[in-house]
Write a protein that holds these residues in place. Structure first.
Motif, PDB file in Angstrom:
ATOM      1  N   SER A   1      12.693 -56.721   9.987  1.00  0.00           N
ATOM      2  CA  SER A   1      13.153 -56.051  11.198  1.00  0.00           C
ATOM      3  C   SER A   1      14.227 -56.888  11.865  1.00  0.00           C
ATOM      4  CB  SER A   1      11.982 -55.809  12.156  1.00  0.00           C
ATOM      5  OG  SER A   1      11.350 -57.033  12.489  1.00  0.00           O
ATOM      6  N   ALA A   2      15.234 -56.218  12.425  1.00  0.00           N
ATOM      7  CA  ALA A   2      16.383 -56.947  12.945  1.00  0.00           C
ATOM      8  C   ALA A   2      17.139 -56.109  13.967  1.00  0.00           C
ATOM      9  CB  ALA A   2      17.331 -57.319  11.798  1.00  0.00           C
ATOM     10  N   ARG A   3      18.077 -56.777  14.611  1.00  0.00           N
ATOM     11  CA  ARG A   3      19.007 -56.119  15.530  1.00  0.00           C
ATOM     12  C   ARG A   3      20.392 -56.224  14.908  1.00  0.00           C
ATOM     13  NH1 ARG A   3      18.865 -52.349  19.600  1.00  0.00           N
ATOM     14  NH2 ARG A   3      20.569 -52.655  21.092  1.00  0.00           N
ATOM     15  N   ALA A   4      21.041 -55.079  14.696  1.00  0.00           N
ATOM     16  CA  ALA A   4      22.358 -55.063  14.075  1.00  0.00           C
ATOM     17  C   ALA A   4      23.430 -54.675  15.085  1.00  0.00           C
ATOM     18  CB  ALA A   4      22.372 -54.088  12.908  1.00  0.00           C
ATOM     19  N   GLN A   5      24.596 -55.241  14.883  1.00  0.00           N
ATOM     20  CA  GLN A   5      25.756 -54.911  15.712  1.00  0.00           C
ATOM     21  C   GLN A   5      26.933 -54.655  14.782  1.00  0.00           C
ATOM     22  OE1 GLN A   5      28.102 -57.992  17.994  1.00  0.00           O
ATOM     23  NE2 GLN A   5      27.232 -56.883  19.742  1.00  0.00           N
ATOM     24  N   TRP A   6      27.597 -53.532  14.961  1.00  0.00           N
ATOM     25  CA  TRP A   6      28.736 -53.241  14.093  1.00  0.00           C
ATOM     26  C   TRP A   6      29.952 -52.838  14.915  1.00  0.00           C
ATOM     27  CZ3 TRP A   6      31.563 -48.709  13.130  1.00  0.00           C
ATOM     28  CH2 TRP A   6      31.110 -47.552  13.801  1.00  0.00           C
ATOM     29  N   ARG A   7      31.071 -53.278  14.421  1.00  0.00           N
ATOM     30  CA  ARG A   7      32.366 -52.869  14.942  1.00  0.00           C
ATOM     31  C   ARG A   7      33.274 -52.640  13.749  1.00  0.00           C
ATOM     32  NH1 ARG A   7      30.845 -56.917  18.719  1.00  0.00           N
ATOM     33  NH2 ARG A   7      30.592 -56.094  20.835  1.00  0.00           N
ATOM     34  N   SER A   8      34.486 -52.200  13.984  1.00  0.00           N
ATOM     35  CA  SER A   8      35.387 -51.899  12.879  1.00  0.00           C
ATOM     36  C   SER A   8      35.621 -53.101  11.980  1.00  0.00           C
ATOM     37  CB  SER A   8      36.723 -51.379  13.420  1.00  0.00           C
ATOM     38  OG  SER A   8      37.311 -52.338  14.282  1.00  0.00           O
ATOM     39  N   GLY A   9      35.483 -54.306  12.546  1.00  0.00           N
ATOM     40  CA  GLY A   9      35.742 -55.505  11.766  1.00  0.00           C
ATOM     41  C   GLY A   9      34.589 -55.956  10.889  1.00  0.00           C
ATOM     42  N   GLY A  10      33.379 -55.428  11.070  1.00  0.00           N
ATOM     43  CA  GLY A  10      32.260 -55.862  10.249  1.00  0.00           C
ATOM     44  C   GLY A  10      30.928 -55.658  10.937  1.00  0.00           C
ATOM     45  N   VAL A  11      29.891 -56.266  10.380  1.00  0.00           N
ATOM     46  CA  VAL A  11      28.516 -56.112  10.863  1.00  0.00           C
ATOM     47  C   VAL A  11      27.888 -57.485  11.038  1.00  0.00           C
ATOM     48  CG1 VAL A  11      26.245 -55.121  10.382  1.00  0.00           C
ATOM     49  CG2 VAL A  11      28.312 -53.936   9.599  1.00  0.00           C
ATOM     50  N   THR A  12      27.113 -57.644  12.113  1.00  0.00           N
ATOM     51  CA  THR A  12      26.334 -58.859  12.350  1.00  0.00           C
ATOM     52  C   THR A  12      24.875 -58.467  12.528  1.00  0.00           C
ATOM     53  OG1 THR A  12      28.195 -59.987  13.410  1.00  0.00           O
ATOM     54  CG2 THR A  12      25.993 -60.843  13.868  1.00  0.00           C
ATOM     55  N   VAL A  13      23.983 -59.215  11.906  1.00  0.00           N
ATOM     56  CA  VAL A  13      22.551 -58.918  11.966  1.00  0.00           C
ATOM     57  C   VAL A  13      21.791 -60.158  12.404  1.00  0.00           C
ATOM     58  CG1 VAL A  13      20.498 -58.386  10.596  1.00  0.00           C
ATOM     59  CG2 VAL A  13      22.601 -57.083  10.250  1.00  0.00           C
ATOM     60  N   VAL A  14      20.909 -59.992  13.387  1.00  0.00           N
ATOM     61  CA  VAL A  14      20.021 -61.064  13.836  1.00  0.00           C
ATOM     62  C   VAL A  14      18.586 -60.612  13.545  1.00  0.00           C
ATOM     63  CG1 VAL A  14      19.201 -62.438  15.774  1.00  0.00           C
ATOM     64  CG2 VAL A  14      21.619 -61.803  15.635  1.00  0.00           C
ATOM     65  N   PRO A  15      17.911 -61.237  12.587  1.00  0.00           N
ATOM     66  CA  PRO A  15      16.552 -60.813  12.233  1.00  0.00           C
ATOM     67  C   PRO A  15      15.524 -61.279  13.258  1.00  0.00           C
ATOM     68  CG  PRO A  15      17.150 -62.740  10.968  1.00  0.00           C
ATOM     69  CD  PRO A  15      18.383 -62.363  11.753  1.00  0.00           C
ATOM     70  N   ASP A  16      14.441 -60.527  13.390  1.00  0.00           N
ATOM     71  CA  ASP A  16      13.365 -60.936  14.294  1.00  0.00           C
ATOM     72  C   ASP A  16      12.718 -62.231  13.812  1.00  0.00           C
ATOM     73  OD1 ASP A  16      13.940 -58.660  15.679  1.00  0.00           O
ATOM     74  OD2 ASP A  16      12.183 -57.530  15.006  1.00  0.00           O
ATOM     75  N   ALA A  17      12.623 -62.404  12.508  1.00  0.00           N
ATOM     76  CA  ALA A  17      12.160 -63.649  11.890  1.00  0.00           C
ATOM     77  C   ALA A  17      13.228 -64.062  10.891  1.00  0.00           C
ATOM     78  CB  ALA A  17      10.822 -63.452  11.195  1.00  0.00           C
ATOM     79  N   PRO A  18      13.508 -65.341  10.741  1.00  0.00           N
ATOM     80  CA  PRO A  18      14.619 -65.773   9.897  1.00  0.00           C
ATOM     81  C   PRO A  18      14.527 -65.264   8.458  1.00  0.00           C
ATOM     82  CG  PRO A  18      13.826 -67.608  11.224  1.00  0.00           C
ATOM     83  CD  PRO A  18      12.840 -66.491  11.403  1.00  0.00           C
ATOM     84  N   PHE A  19      15.691 -64.935   7.894  1.00  0.00           N
ATOM     85  CA  PHE A  19      15.770 -64.656   6.466  1.00  0.00           C
ATOM     86  C   PHE A  19      15.550 -65.956   5.704  1.00  0.00           C
ATOM     87  CE2 PHE A  19      18.841 -61.391   8.135  1.00  0.00           C
ATOM     88  CZ  PHE A  19      18.119 -60.269   7.758  1.00  0.00           C
ATOM     89  N   ASP A  20      15.227 -65.829   4.430  1.00  0.00           N
ATOM     90  CA  ASP A  20      15.008 -67.008   3.596  1.00  0.00           C
ATOM     91  C   ASP A  20      16.135 -67.142   2.576  1.00  0.00           C
ATOM     92  OD1 ASP A  20      13.962 -69.188   2.287  1.00  0.00           O
ATOM     93  OD2 ASP A  20      12.535 -68.031   1.114  1.00  0.00           O
ATOM     94  N   GLY A  21      17.042 -68.089   2.817  1.00  0.00           N
ATOM     95  CA  GLY A  21      18.065 -68.418   1.839  1.00  0.00           C
ATOM     96  C   GLY A  21      19.035 -67.315   1.511  1.00  0.00           C
ATOM     97  N   VAL A  22      19.841 -66.900   2.456  1.00  0.00           N
ATOM     98  CA  VAL A  22      20.849 -65.874   2.221  1.00  0.00           C
ATOM     99  C   VAL A  22      22.153 -66.529   1.783  1.00  0.00           C
ATOM    100  CG1 VAL A  22      22.081 -63.911   3.180  1.00  0.00           C
ATOM    101  CG2 VAL A  22      19.792 -64.471   4.012  1.00  0.00           C
ATOM    102  N   ALA A  23      22.739 -66.029   0.710  1.00  0.00           N
ATOM    103  CA  ALA A  23      23.991 -66.578   0.200  1.00  0.00           C
ATOM    104  C   ALA A  23      25.139 -65.627   0.507  1.00  0.00           C
ATOM    105  CB  ALA A  23      23.899 -66.798  -1.306  1.00  0.00           C
ATOM    106  N   PRO A  24      26.278 -66.141   0.939  1.00  0.00           N
ATOM    107  CA  PRO A  24      27.470 -65.293   1.046  1.00  0.00           C
ATOM    108  C   PRO A  24      27.729 -64.594  -0.284  1.00  0.00           C
ATOM    109  CG  PRO A  24      27.869 -67.401   2.099  1.00  0.00           C
ATOM    110  CD  PRO A  24      26.537 -67.526   1.392  1.00  0.00           C
ATOM    111  N   GLY A  25      28.064 -63.318  -0.213  1.00  0.00           N
ATOM    112  CA  GLY A  25      28.254 -62.514  -1.412  1.00  0.00           C
ATOM    113  C   GLY A  25      27.108 -61.565  -1.673  1.00  0.00           C
TER     114      GLY A  25
END
Length: 365
Positions: free
Chosen positions: A313-337
């Motif tokens: 579960s998370a809170r997402a924010q999007w604009r024309s330039g992209g998307v940002t997501v803040v999870p309620d509990a941290p993700f485990d090991g996210v890699a760019p790509g």
């Protein structure tokens, strides 16, 4: 309805085509030749899209009594999937070639040609549900959670969904699909599922990349920037990796180290404790939506960052330039790509490619 059935040579696509025929549609089977050097038959369950698979697809089409063709998409596959895979690794990102294949080949190039030839829809053996909602067709998780493939279909657009057909989406289990294939006399009934990256059938991604981009010795750093070891090429590492680091000096606390960051420009790899893999925020590019974009710039959702990971579960924010997501509990090991797919309940909202991450653990922690 005129249906073009994409037949990979596996049991899922064969049964999907059979169900399309049984439903009364005018079905034509097609196998995509994605490699011009596919002469080596697959061993065991590795790889896909080989000559063996093309023959299996033809036998299934003959059994169903439908026309069958092999289309050469090898050049498009090389440019849109393989070249992208190499470029992403060179940029220090961890790509998902199955996402690019679905986006660029199966539901772009194939669907485009199908529509040009007068077909109404492309049928595949993916496990996902299509639901006609108040604002158009929606993509939802499959009935069988263990086989759900909605994650890798998160790149589809509303226009593509309008011409897509997933006959297996409401099947309770893969075992039932295999049983149905056997009952229909399809020789692929017990054929193993394919695994790994189809264009690296031996599973040696590190060796394959070394041949493509070369290998150059570089430094392994800790989070403070101190050199603690060397490696034979940054392309061989991905965030979250533990094995293969070959660091001679153990950490002060005796705990294992994990890859936290890959820096291709300097050819360095940053490692640290497992706790430092906790990710408090991700942001990305290449955002697409399976329907209209969300009405609000900020919204609650669930986010899945791997094909078989649990949604968070998370809170997402999007604009024309992209998307940002803040999870309620941290993700485990996210890699760019990596691809982040956004869900509202079982419904897929859209996806984006992770471009930046924020650790939940301070450097001096």
């Amino acid at each position: 309805m005129r249906v073009l059935a994409a037949m990979s040579g596996g049991v899922d696509s064969a049964v999907a085509a059979a169900r399309a025929v049984e439903a009364g549609h005018d079905v034509v089977g097609v196998h995509l030749a994605l490699s011009r050097a596919g002469g080596t038959l697959r061993a065991g369950s590795r790889g896909c899209c080989t000559i063996e698979d093309a023959l299996d697809a033809r036998r299934a089409a003959d059994r169903l009594g439908i026309p069958f063709y092999v289309w050469d998409f090898s050049e498009r596959f090389r440019e849109d999937v393989i070249a992208d895979f190499v470029a992403e690794y060179q940029a220090g990102r961890t790509p998902n070639p199955c996402m690019r294949c679905n986006e660029k080949i199966k539901f772009a190039a194939l669907l485009e040609r199908a529509l040009e030839l007068g077909f109404d829809a492309v049928c595949t053996g993916h496990y996902a549900l299509l639901v006609d909602g108040p604002d158009g067709r929606e993509l939802h998780r499959a009935s069988d959670a263990a086989k759900d493939q909605s994650y890798v279909l998160g790149v589809l657009t509303a226009e593509q969904l309008a011409h897509t057909y997933f006959p297996l989406g409401d099947t309770p289990s893969k075992a039932l699909v295999r049983a149905e294939a056997a009952e229909r006399g399809l020789t692929v009934a017990q054929k193993p599922d394919s695994h790994d990256i189809c264009f690296i059938p031996d599973g040696d991604t590190r060796g394959w990349l070394a041949d493509k981009v070369g290998a150059e010795r570089g430094q392994i750093l800790d989070r403070a920037g101190d050199v603690i070891g060397t490696h034979e090429g940054a392309h061989a590492f991905t965030v979250g990796q533990r094995r293969g680091l070959s660091i001679g000096t153990p950490a002060a606390d005796g705990k294992p180290r994990f890859v936290l960051e890959v820096r291709p420009v300097s050819n360095t790899v940053v490692v640290g404790p497992k706790e430092a893999l906790a990710t408090a925020e991700i942001s990305g590019i290449r955002a697409t939506w399976t329907g209209a974009p969300p009405a609000a710039e900020e919204f609650d959702c669930h986010v899945q960052i791997r094909a078989h990971s649990d949604p968070v579960s998370a809170r997402a924010q999007w604009r024309s330039g992209g998307v940002t997501v803040v999870p309620d509990a941290p993700f485990d090991g996210v890699a760019p790509g990596q691809t982040a797919v956004l869900y509202l309940g079982t419904r897929v909202l859209g996806q984006f490619t992770v471009d930046a991450t924020v650790s939940a653990v301070a450097v001096d922690a």
